[in-house]
Design a protein around this motif. Structure first.
Motif, short mmCIF file in Angstrom:
data_model
loop_
_atom_site.label_atom_id
_atom_site.label_comp_id
_atom_site.label_asym_id
_atom_site.label_seq_id
_atom_site.Cartn_x
_atom_site.Cartn_y
_atom_site.Cartn_z
N TYR A 4 -2.63 9.24 -2.31
CA TYR A 4 -3.58 9.52 -1.26
C TYR A 4 -2.98 9.03 0.05
O TYR A 4 -2.31 7.99 0.08
CB TYR A 4 -4.92 8.82 -1.53
CG TYR A 4 -6.06 9.44 -0.79
CD1 TYR A 4 -6.67 10.60 -1.26
CD2 TYR A 4 -6.51 8.91 0.41
CE1 TYR A 4 -7.71 11.20 -0.57
CE2 TYR A 4 -7.55 9.51 1.11
CZ TYR A 4 -8.14 10.65 0.61
OH TYR A 4 -9.17 11.25 1.29
N ASP A 6 -3.69 8.44 4.34
CA ASP A 6 -4.47 8.46 5.58
C ASP A 6 -3.50 8.82 6.69
O ASP A 6 -2.41 8.24 6.78
CB ASP A 6 -5.08 7.09 5.88
CG ASP A 6 -6.42 6.87 5.20
OD1 ASP A 6 -7.08 7.85 4.84
OD2 ASP A 6 -6.80 5.70 5.05
N TRP A 31 -2.12 -4.04 6.04
CA TRP A 31 -2.39 -2.97 5.08
C TRP A 31 -1.57 -3.16 3.80
O TRP A 31 -2.10 -3.04 2.71
CB TRP A 31 -2.09 -1.60 5.69
CG TRP A 31 -3.34 -0.82 6.01
CD1 TRP A 31 -4.07 -0.08 5.13
CD2 TRP A 31 -3.99 -0.70 7.26
NE1 TRP A 31 -5.14 0.50 5.77
CE2 TRP A 31 -5.11 0.13 7.09
CE3 TRP A 31 -3.73 -1.22 8.53
CZ2 TRP A 31 -5.97 0.46 8.12
CZ3 TRP A 31 -4.59 -0.89 9.55
CH2 TRP A 31 -5.70 -0.06 9.35
N ALA A 36 -1.73 -1.27 0.28
CA ALA A 36 -1.14 0.02 0.63
C ALA A 36 0.30 0.05 0.14
O ALA A 36 0.98 -0.99 0.12
CB ALA A 36 -1.19 0.24 2.14
N TYR A 74 -1.27 5.43 -0.36
CA TYR A 74 -2.02 4.66 -1.36
C TYR A 74 -1.81 5.28 -2.74
O TYR A 74 -1.45 6.44 -2.87
CB TYR A 74 -3.53 4.71 -1.06
CG TYR A 74 -3.90 4.30 0.33
CD1 TYR A 74 -4.16 2.97 0.63
CD2 TYR A 74 -4.02 5.24 1.35
CE1 TYR A 74 -4.53 2.59 1.92
CE2 TYR A 74 -4.38 4.86 2.63
CZ TYR A 74 -4.63 3.54 2.91
OH TYR A 74 -4.98 3.16 4.18
N ARG A 77 -7.35 7.77 -3.98
CA ARG A 77 -8.47 7.70 -3.02
C ARG A 77 -9.28 6.42 -3.24
O ARG A 77 -9.68 5.75 -2.29
CB ARG A 77 -9.36 8.93 -3.20
CG ARG A 77 -10.73 8.86 -2.53
CD ARG A 77 -10.62 9.08 -1.03
NE ARG A 77 -11.87 8.81 -0.35
CZ ARG A 77 -12.78 9.72 -0.03
NH1 ARG A 77 -12.60 10.97 -0.34
NH2 ARG A 77 -13.86 9.37 0.62
N ARG A 80 -7.40 3.58 -1.82
CA ARG A 80 -7.48 3.64 -0.35
C ARG A 80 -8.81 3.08 0.14
O ARG A 80 -8.86 2.30 1.09
CB ARG A 80 -7.29 5.07 0.10
CG ARG A 80 -7.54 5.29 1.58
CD ARG A 80 -8.95 5.77 1.81
NE ARG A 80 -9.00 6.65 2.97
CZ ARG A 80 -9.95 7.52 3.20
NH1 ARG A 80 -10.94 7.68 2.35
NH2 ARG A 80 -9.94 8.26 4.26
N ASN A 84 -8.87 -0.16 2.50
CA ASN A 84 -9.44 -0.06 3.84
C ASN A 84 -10.63 -0.99 4.03
O ASN A 84 -10.78 -1.58 5.10
CB ASN A 84 -9.82 1.38 4.17
CG ASN A 84 -8.62 2.21 4.58
OD1 ASN A 84 -7.55 1.68 4.85
ND2 ASN A 84 -8.80 3.51 4.62
N GLY A 113 -8.25 11.53 5.68
CA GLY A 113 -7.67 11.21 4.38
C GLY A 113 -7.27 12.48 3.65
O GLY A 113 -7.98 13.48 3.73
#
Length: 128
Positions: A4, A6, A31, A36, A74, A77, A80, A84, A113
């Motif tokens: 995934y 962003d 991150w 991440a 990531y 999802r 992520r 986040n 995303g």
């Protein structure tokens, strides 16, 4: 393996590029620390206005500004969303999010995303 991503696009005043890079390095470390897989910041050097749309048009680029294109990789999802949430609660990030101290105009930033559908290249480059 699907990942995934962003993606972010933001206008940065050329006079604040050093500050932007410094802030991006700090943010990227946060991150990565929270999970991440990769964090990238790039400054445009070939982003011409288009006839209908383009990076400069999307951020309403002004004279003396450049376009920054960034992405964070990531595992998924779900990962992520977790990362986040942790990043946004991190006191170091909250300190950096003050609009008065940001080295760019956050009102002209856009992001989203994306679920990967094709991943080619070296396994090291794909964050595996």
């Amino acid at each position: 393996m699907e990942h995934y991503v962003d993606g972010f696009v933001v206008p940065v005043p050329q006079s604040k590029l050093t500050d932007y890079r410094r802030a991006a390095e700090r943010a990227g470390k946060i991150w990565i620390e929270h999970g991440a897989l990769q964090y990238w910041e790039s400054i445009g050097d070939d982003v011409q206005p288009g006839k209908v749309t383009s990076f400069p048009q999307a951020v309403q680029l002004k004279d003396g500004e450049v376009v920054a294109f960034s992405w964070i990789l990531y595992k998924s999802r779900e990962d992520r969303d977790r990362v986040n949430a942790e990043v946004m609660e991190d006191p170091r990030m909250k300190e950096m999010m003050d609009p008065k101290s940001m080295p760019f105009d956050g009102k002209r930033m856009f992001w989203g995303g994306f679920k990967s559908v094709v991943e080619l290249g070296s396994s090291q480059g794909a964050g595996r």
